[in-house]
Design an enzyme around this catalytic site. Structure first.
Site, PDB file in Angstrom:
ATOM      1  N   SER A 227       0.836  -1.206   0.000  1.00 15.59           N
ATOM      2  CA  SER A 227       0.000   0.000   0.000  1.00 15.59           C
ATOM      3  C   SER A 227       0.865   1.248   0.000  1.00 15.59           C
ATOM      4  CB  SER A 227      -0.850  -0.013   1.281  1.00 15.59           C
ATOM      5  OG  SER A 227      -1.369   1.265   1.588  1.00 15.59           O
TER       6      SER A 227
ATOM      7  N   TYR B  54      -3.428  -0.074  10.039  1.00 11.79           N
ATOM      8  CA  TYR B  54      -3.264  -0.441   8.625  1.00 11.79           C
ATOM      9  C   TYR B  54      -1.838  -0.135   8.162  1.00 11.79           C
ATOM     10  CZ  TYR B  54      -4.507  -0.532   3.618  1.00 11.79           C
ATOM     11  OH  TYR B  54      -4.584  -0.817   2.269  1.00 11.79           O
TER      12      TYR B  54
HETATM   13  P1  NAP Z   1     -12.094  -4.782  -0.495  1.00  6.18           P
HETATM   14  O1  NAP Z   1     -12.841  -4.331  -1.677  1.00  6.18           O
HETATM   15  O2  NAP Z   1     -12.538  -4.432   0.881  1.00  6.18           O
HETATM   16  O3  NAP Z   1     -11.891  -6.400  -0.580  1.00  6.18           O
HETATM   17  C1  NAP Z   1     -11.216  -7.021   0.486  1.00  6.18           C
HETATM   18  C2  NAP Z   1     -11.254  -8.507   0.229  1.00  6.18           C
HETATM   19  O4  NAP Z   1     -10.589  -9.153   1.312  1.00  6.18           O
HETATM   20  C3  NAP Z   1     -12.664  -9.063   0.158  1.00  6.18           C
HETATM   21  O5  NAP Z   1     -12.757  -9.998  -0.892  1.00  6.18           O
HETATM   22  C4  NAP Z   1     -12.819  -9.797   1.487  1.00  6.18           C
HETATM   23  O6  NAP Z   1     -13.595 -10.948   1.338  1.00  6.18           O
HETATM   24  C5  NAP Z   1     -11.392 -10.225   1.778  1.00  6.18           C
HETATM   25  N1  NAP Z   1     -11.135 -10.484   3.200  1.00  6.18           N
HETATM   26  C6  NAP Z   1     -11.104  -9.585   4.210  1.00  6.18           C
HETATM   27  N2  NAP Z   1     -10.801 -10.205   5.356  1.00  6.18           N
HETATM   28  C7  NAP Z   1     -10.649 -11.532   5.066  1.00  6.18           C
HETATM   29  C8  NAP Z   1     -10.336 -12.687   5.834  1.00  6.18           C
HETATM   30  N3  NAP Z   1     -10.124 -12.617   7.158  1.00  6.18           N
HETATM   31  N4  NAP Z   1     -10.268 -13.878   5.192  1.00  6.18           N
HETATM   32  C9  NAP Z   1     -10.498 -13.963   3.860  1.00  6.18           C
HETATM   33  N5  NAP Z   1     -10.793 -12.900   3.071  1.00  6.18           N
HETATM   34  C10 NAP Z   1     -10.867 -11.703   3.686  1.00  6.18           C
HETATM   35  O7  NAP Z   1     -10.592  -4.252  -0.580  1.00  6.18           O
HETATM   36  P2  NAP Z   1      -9.705  -3.860  -1.853  1.00  6.18           P
HETATM   37  O8  NAP Z   1      -9.734  -2.381  -2.010  1.00  6.18           O
HETATM   38  O9  NAP Z   1     -10.044  -4.744  -2.997  1.00  6.18           O
HETATM   39  O10 NAP Z   1      -8.273  -4.238  -1.261  1.00  6.18           O
HETATM   40  C11 NAP Z   1      -7.688  -5.490  -1.498  1.00  6.18           C
HETATM   41  C12 NAP Z   1      -6.279  -5.408  -0.945  1.00  6.18           C
HETATM   42  O11 NAP Z   1      -5.604  -4.293  -1.538  1.00  6.18           O
HETATM   43  C13 NAP Z   1      -6.226  -5.172   0.557  1.00  6.18           C
HETATM   44  O12 NAP Z   1      -5.116  -5.855   1.101  1.00  6.18           O
HETATM   45  C14 NAP Z   1      -5.998  -3.664   0.662  1.00  6.18           C
HETATM   46  O13 NAP Z   1      -5.365  -3.311   1.869  1.00  6.18           O
HETATM   47  C15 NAP Z   1      -5.107  -3.440  -0.506  1.00  6.18           C
HETATM   48  N6  NAP Z   1      -5.048  -2.079  -1.030  1.00  6.18           N
HETATM   49  C16 NAP Z   1      -6.188  -1.441  -1.417  1.00  6.18           C
HETATM   50  C17 NAP Z   1      -6.074  -0.158  -1.970  1.00  6.18           C
HETATM   51  C18 NAP Z   1      -7.269   0.625  -2.427  1.00  6.18           C
HETATM   52  O14 NAP Z   1      -7.108   1.856  -2.635  1.00  6.18           O
HETATM   53  N7  NAP Z   1      -8.438   0.019  -2.591  1.00  6.18           N
HETATM   54  C19 NAP Z   1      -4.826   0.423  -2.121  1.00  6.18           C
HETATM   55  C20 NAP Z   1      -3.698  -0.262  -1.665  1.00  6.18           C
HETATM   56  C21 NAP Z   1      -3.824  -1.525  -1.143  1.00  6.18           C
HETATM   57  P3  NAP Z   1     -14.976 -11.195   2.143  1.00  6.18           P
HETATM   58  O15 NAP Z   1     -15.314  -9.947   2.916  1.00  6.18           O
HETATM   59  O16 NAP Z   1     -15.940 -11.502   1.085  1.00  6.18           O
HETATM   60  O17 NAP Z   1     -14.677 -12.355   3.020  1.00  6.18           O
HETATM   61  C1  GCO Z   2      -6.969   5.230   3.248  1.00  2.53           C
HETATM   62  C2  GCO Z   2      -7.094   4.304   2.054  1.00  2.53           C
HETATM   63  C3  GCO Z   2      -5.720   3.797   1.686  1.00  2.53           C
HETATM   64  C4  GCO Z   2      -5.829   2.853   0.532  1.00  2.53           C
HETATM   65  C5  GCO Z   2      -4.505   2.304   0.122  1.00  2.53           C
HETATM   66  C6  GCO Z   2      -3.563   3.349  -0.382  1.00  2.53           C
HETATM   67  O1  GCO Z   2      -7.890   5.225   4.088  1.00  2.53           O
HETATM   68  O2  GCO Z   2      -5.959   5.944   3.293  1.00  2.53           O
HETATM   69  O3  GCO Z   2      -7.975   3.240   2.323  1.00  2.53           O
HETATM   70  O4  GCO Z   2      -5.134   3.155   2.775  1.00  2.53           O
HETATM   71  O5  GCO Z   2      -6.644   1.781   0.849  1.00  2.53           O
HETATM   72  O6  GCO Z   2      -3.921   1.524   1.109  1.00  2.53           O
HETATM   73  O7  GCO Z   2      -2.458   2.674  -0.948  1.00  2.53           O
END
Ligand code: NAP
Ligand code: GCO
Length: 266
Positions: free
Chosen positions: A147, A160
């Site tokens: 992230s 986080y």
């Molecule tokens: P999201 O839409 O909230 O999806 C999160 C996924 O994780 C869901 O499929 C959820 O599945 C699963 N999950 C959560 N806890 C779990 C557990 N204990 N066991 C199994 N599955 C679990 O999040 P996203 O934005 O796609 O993010 C995915 C990853 O990318 C995360 O690691 C997040 O930190 C990272 N990330 C996101 C962003 C962003 O801007 N969106 C940026 C950087 C990094 P269920 O709830 O269906 O079980």
């Molecule tokens: C926040 C956002 C970010 C993104 C991502 C950025 O609240 O700042 O959720 O943390 O999810 O991790 O890379």
């Protein structure tokens, strides 16, 4: 030489955790497009069934498992089932994750622990479950979804950021410990991506104007937009494929330039 063959994932079994929707689903779609056989997990039957239908719509014969990645017994069972059903895992994407946006002094210890458990400890659990077969095969790819918070802090995301910072170092340590077995462990560091996790940060205001955080991210991003999950597909295919066999312990930031940019002058 047909250089594109280096990016082929034909015949590889790819496990993407938490890939019922969001970034995980897009990464799985990208890996499938390069030829991988997709397995994924989530925590509930409803999300599983919706996800299977969504993969089917994309022409992807994914196999889904219900598994909480924080529970080692469930993870070990899932990995054993995958091995029986599809063969051992060749590519692991530790994607499952949550965030809690709470000022640190208001966050409970349990809330802090829950975030670290899913966003960091689970990557250790799932990686530890798939590494023995990768060691035996002298081949494997592990991709940890890091992230911006692997590098930067911000208000209300202490747990986080601590987890994602730790995930960066776990990535480097797996790379260090298992590189000799032709196993590469790298990270993808997405910027701000439009998924359910960030939906609260993009909600329109009552007057229809942008959420202040939305405007903030647009000003901090040279690309002047939020990322789409599909923007991460190419990085995932690269780090899952033979094209990255000499890339190890690297965090590839896919952030539209946020980490390079001081931000647009107001
Ligand atoms: P999201 O839409 O909230 O999806 C999160 C996924 O994780 C869901 O499929 C959820 O599945 C699963 N999950 C959560 N806890 C779990 C557990 N204990 N066991 C199994 N599955 C679990 O999040 P996203 O934005 O796609 O993010 C995915 C990853 O990318 C995360 O690691 C997040 O930190 C990272 N990330 C996101 C962003 C962003 O801007 N969106 C940026 C950087 C990094 P269920 O709830 O269906 O079980
Ligand atoms: C926040 C956002 C970010 C993104 C991502 C950025 O609240 O700042 O959720 O943390 O999810 O991790 O890379």
């Amino acid at each position: 030489m047909d250089i594109m063959k280096k990016f082929s994932l034909e015949g590889k079994v790819a496990l993407v955790t938490g890939a019922a929707y969001g970034i995980g689903f897009a990464i799985a779609e990208g890996l499938a497009g390069a030829g991988a056989r997709i397995v994924f997990n989530c925590r509930g039957q409803e999300h599983l069934e919706k996800a299977l239908a969504a993969y089917q719509e994309k022409g992807i014969e994914a196999k889904g498992y219900i598994c909480d990645v924080t529970k080692e017994d469930e993870v070990l069972q899932m990995v054993a089932d995958i091995k029986k059903d599809m063969g051992s895992v060749d590519i692991l994407v530790n994607n499952a994750g949550i965030i809690k946006r709470i000022p640190m002094i208001e966050m409970s210890v349990d809330e802090f622990r829950q975030v670290v458990d899913i966003d960091l400890n689970a990557a250790f659990i799932v990686s530890k479950a798939v590494l023995p077969d990768m060691i035996e095969k002298r081949s494997g790819k592990i991709i940890n979804i890091c992230s911006m918070m692997s590098e930067l802090g911000r208000e209300t995301v202490s747990a986080y950021a601590a987890a994602k910072g730790g995930l960066k170092m776990l990535t480097k340590n797996i790379a260090s410990e298992y590189g000799a077995y032709n196993i590469q462990c790298n990270g993808i560091g997405p910027g701000y991506i439009a998924t359910p996790q960030t939906a609260p940060l993009r909600e329109r205001q009552p007057d229809g104007s942008r959420h202040p955080f939305d405007s903030f991210i647009i000003a901090k991003t040279p690309a002047e937009r939020w990322g789409d999950p599909e923007d991460l597909m190419g990085a995932a295919v690269f780090l899952a494929s033979g094209a990255s066999d000499f890339v190890n312990g690297h965090i590839l930031y896919v952030d539209g330039g946020i980490l390079a940019y001081i931000g647009k002058q107001p």
